[in-house]
Design an enzyme around this catalytic site. Structure first.
Site, PDB file in Angstrom:
ATOM      1  N   CYS A 119       8.740   6.152   8.319  1.00 57.93           N
ATOM      2  CA  CYS A 119       8.899   4.693   8.066  1.00 57.93           C
ATOM      3  C   CYS A 119       9.021   4.197   6.671  1.00 57.93           C
ATOM      4  CB  CYS A 119       7.375   4.211   8.492  1.00 57.93           C
ATOM      5  SG  CYS A 119       6.080   4.395   7.329  1.00 57.93           S
ATOM      6  N   GLN A 120       8.732   3.241   6.482  1.00 60.09           N
ATOM      7  CA  GLN A 120       9.367   2.740   5.074  1.00 60.09           C
ATOM      8  C   GLN A 120       8.600   3.362   3.986  1.00 60.09           C
ATOM      9  OE1 GLN A 120      12.278   0.712   4.700  1.00 60.09           O
ATOM     10  NE2 GLN A 120      11.960   1.223   2.876  1.00 60.09           N
TER      11      GLN A 120
END
Length: 162
Positions: A119-120
């Site tokens: 994810c980020q």
């Protein structure tokens, strides 16, 4: 001129610097500090124990590259499509977190492969990792620090749909 050794024996401390009575006295005089110390200690120990038993492992970017190169790991990027197109790990598959399903057509055939969730910032992947483990995936990993850590490590990203 010769150096002479000091006269008499050197002074040696025979008692510890801090003993248990001193610690109890400090705790009694400073209940706020003592409570904060105990609370932080319990939180840190609890967090570390939960990491041991969560069933998936957080990997640094360098460890992920080894897993990809040596064991053909499937990298699943859970970010929004726009973020994925702006830069993603080569060969990764984009599965939106809202549509994430362990029985997804991209994931189901990869039960035997190691899977790396991305994810980020490495925070939102935990829920997906738990779901994969619950669905029977054995080799589940997350990228610690997410794409942000990958970039900071100077590793390449690919632009486009992938």
């Amino acid at each position: 001129r010769q150096c002479r050794p000091p006269r008499g024996r050197p002074r040696i401390r025979t008692h510890p610097l801090v003993n248990l009575q001193d610690l109890w006295a400090f705790a009694a005089r400073n209940p706020a500090y003592s409570t904060a110390f105990v609370g932080l200690t319990v939180a840190i120990v609890g967090y570390e124990v939960s990491r041991l038993f969560r069933g998936y492992k957080a990997l640094a970017p360098a460890q992920v590259t080894v897993l990809i190169n040596q064991e053909d790991a499937l990298v699943v990027d859970l970010r929004a499509a726009g973020d994925f197109q702006a830069g993603h790990i080569a060969g990764s598959k984009n599965v939106q977190m809202a549509q994430f399903d362990p029985e997804n057509k991209q994931l189901a055939p990869a039960r035997a492969l190691p899977i790396v969730l991305v994810c980020q910032n490495g925070i939102t992947v935990n829920g997906a990792a738990k779901r994969l483990r619950k669905a029977g995936f054995e080799r589940v990993h997350i990228l610690e620090g997410g794409i942000t850590a990958w970039r900071e490590a100077g590793l390449p990203l690919v632009k486009g749909k992938g």
